[in-house]
Design an enzyme around this catalytic site. Structure first.
Site, PDB file in Angstrom:
ATOM      1  N   SER A  63       0.803  -1.223   0.000  1.00 50.40           N
ATOM      2  CA  SER A  63       0.000   0.000   0.000  1.00 50.40           C
ATOM      3  C   SER A  63       0.838   1.275   0.000  1.00 50.40           C
ATOM      4  O   SER A  63       0.295   2.358  -0.211  1.00 50.40           O
ATOM      5  CB  SER A  63      -0.951   0.021   1.201  1.00 50.40           C
ATOM      6  OG  SER A  63      -0.238   0.189   2.405  1.00 50.40           O
ATOM      7  N   LYS A 100       1.048   4.138   6.935  1.00 52.42           N
ATOM      8  CA  LYS A 100       0.336   4.986   5.980  1.00 52.42           C
ATOM      9  C   LYS A 100       0.822   6.423   6.116  1.00 52.42           C
ATOM     10  O   LYS A 100       1.487   6.791   7.076  1.00 52.42           O
ATOM     11  CB  LYS A 100      -1.183   4.970   6.232  1.00 52.42           C
ATOM     12  CG  LYS A 100      -1.855   3.623   6.086  1.00 52.42           C
ATOM     13  CD  LYS A 100      -1.971   3.199   4.645  1.00 52.42           C
ATOM     14  CE  LYS A 100      -2.712   1.894   4.480  1.00 52.42           C
ATOM     15  NZ  LYS A 100      -1.934   0.715   4.798  1.00 52.42           N
TER      16      LYS A 100
END
Length: 146
Positions: A63, A100
């Site tokens: 991701s 993230k």
């Protein structure tokens, strides 16, 4: 006719560290004057600013590939660095550890992936959320994993 070039050995020093070259690597022809060593390379001194607050974390998943963070990379994470908008953070969201990009605007918080195949995750007041630290460096292997 090929000319054999002798490169300084990258053997370990008595301290157990590799050798650091004084020159930069250019994408052209190397200078013969650049064959000097600068001493031992200590990755802790290079990558860690606050040792008691720093930990290393292996990444799983894709991701964050847009940020140059790939599966099996190792993140250097500093808990003493304040997380701010756009920092890459290691966080716990509802008991799950994640890496993230932190997005903060107008009282709203979201965790943003750096891969268009994934969607942002907005953090609401109903969720358990804690930033464990800010990623300051990534150790990325150039060898393919088997």
């Amino acid at each position: 006719m090929r000319r054999k070039t002798d490169f300084p050995e990258n053997s370990a020093t008595p301290e157990g560290y590799g050798q650091m070259h004084t020159s930069c690597a250019h994408a052209g022809f190397p200078s013969p004057a650049d064959d000097y060593l600068d001493g031992a390379l200590d990755l802790n001194k290079l990558l860690v600013n606050n040792a008691p607050a720093t930990f290393f974390l292996r990444v799983k998943g894709d991701s964050m590939t847009g940020a140059g963070i790939h599966s099996n990379d190792i993140l250097v994470v500093d808990r003493s660095v304040s997380a701010s908008h756009n920092s890459i953070v290691v966080a716990v969201l509802n008991g799950a550890l994640t890496v993230k990009r932190l997005w903060q605007r107008n009282g709203r918080v979201a965790l943003m992936p750096d891969n268009p195949q994934y969607k942002p995750v907005e953090v609401t007041h109903n969720e358990e959320f804690e930033v464990w630290g800010v990623a300051t460096s990534v150790i990325h292997s150039l060898r393919k994993q088997k």
